[in-house]
Write an enzyme that holds these catalytic residues in place. Structure first.
Site, PDB file in Angstrom:
ATOM      1  CE1 TYR A  56       0.628   1.787  -0.277  1.00 56.43           C
ATOM      2  CE2 TYR A  56       1.121   3.716   0.144  1.00 56.43           C
ATOM      3  CZ  TYR A  56       0.308   2.333  -0.049  1.00 56.43           C
ATOM      4  OH  TYR A  56      -1.111   3.217  -0.462  1.00 56.43           O
ATOM      5  CE  LYS A  96      -0.773   2.576  -4.118  1.00 54.99           C
ATOM      6  NZ  LYS A  96      -1.990   2.313  -4.147  1.00 54.99           N
TER       7      LYS A  96
END
Ligand code: NAI
Length: 246
Positions: free
Chosen positions: A154, A158
């Protein structure tokens, strides 16, 4: 109304932050393509917009599938005539620490959060270039600047989203296309509501404003960045985290 006459595509608009963003944009006058992999949810959201007097279409999309994305962008352009704003909100998590993460967890998160944002932006930017105007907004996270325990995949996506945001701002500025991202910290969602009081208190304590964000706080940040008020802002990652990280 701040988005009068504008048209928008919001991905992951079936629930959570994406749903609130679609409703907010519609309330401010935009015609909205409500796009999500979950068909049931988008029908409800677009119905809600229409019930409130707004304009919407519900379009199923899998952002990882380029053909599906092309259909979404074509449908929005066909129906509304233009694509002024895109919110790349669809995103998933599949958490595990580095030593335990399966290849499939890595691949799935990269596919949706990174390739999905690339797919939608590339298709929409072609339309925006012809129009000589547009706004692309990406869902980042404070994790994309500071990392997070258990979120190798993740955090990587990002971080990547932040990189793409700045790169596209540089590439597309000459076509009058602005590109920005919103980086939420902790947000009240159905998931966080179910957390034990102790964990919630700890999360609130981390913010200098001693609270979590509401989905409205995040939708309002997207609204600002989509509006004329932000006409000179591009390449920016706007943290909406109550001061978790300063
Ligand atoms: P959510 O899980 O409530 O909603 C995500 C939506 O994306 C769902 O409706 C889901 O069906 C859709 N989706 C998933 N895969 C898809 C695909 N392949 N194609 C199309 N749609 C797909 O998520 P939430 O909490 O509203 O988050 C939205 C965005 O904000 C995400 O990108 C997330 O990473 C980011 N974010 C969320 C935070 C939070 O605390 N909720 C904090 C920081 C960032």
């Amino acid at each position: 109304m701040r988005l009068e006459g504008k048209t928008a595509i919001v991905t992951g608009a079936g629930r959570g932050i994406g749903k609130e963003t679609a409703l907010t944009f519609a309330r401010e006058g935009a015609a909205v393509a409500v796009a999500d992999i979950n068909e049931e949810d988008i029908n409800e959201v677009s119905q809600e917009i229409e019930n409130n007097g707004g304009r919407a279409i519900a379009q199923t999309v899998d952002v990882t599938d380029r053909e599906s994305v092309r259909t979404l962008v074509d449908k929005a352009k066909e129906t509304f005539g233009r694509v002024d704003i895109v919110v790349n909100n669809a995103g998933i998590t599949a958490d595990a620490q580095l030593l335990k993460m399966e290849e499939d967890q890595w691949d799935r998160v990269i596919d949706v959060n990174l390739k999905g944002v690339f797919n939608v932006s590339q298709a929409a930017a072609k339309v925006m270039k012809e129009q000589e105007s547009g706004v692309i907004l990406n869902a980042s996270s404070v994790v994309g600047t500071y990392g997070n325990f258990g979120q190798t995949n993740y955090a990587a996506t990002k971080w990547g989203v932040n990189g793409m945001t700045k790169t596209w701002a540089k590439e597309l500025g000459r076509f009058n296309i602005r590109v920005n991202a919103v980086a939420p910290g902790f947000v009240y969602t159905p998931m966080t509501e179910k957390m034990p009081e102790k964990v919630l208190t700890m999360m609130k304590e981390k913010a200098v404003l001693k609270d979590l964000a509401s989905v409205e706080d995040i939708a309002n940040a997207y609204l600002f960045l989509a509006s004329k008020e932000a006409r000179f802002i591009t390449g920016e990652i706007l943290a909406v985290d109550g001061g978790v990280v300063i």
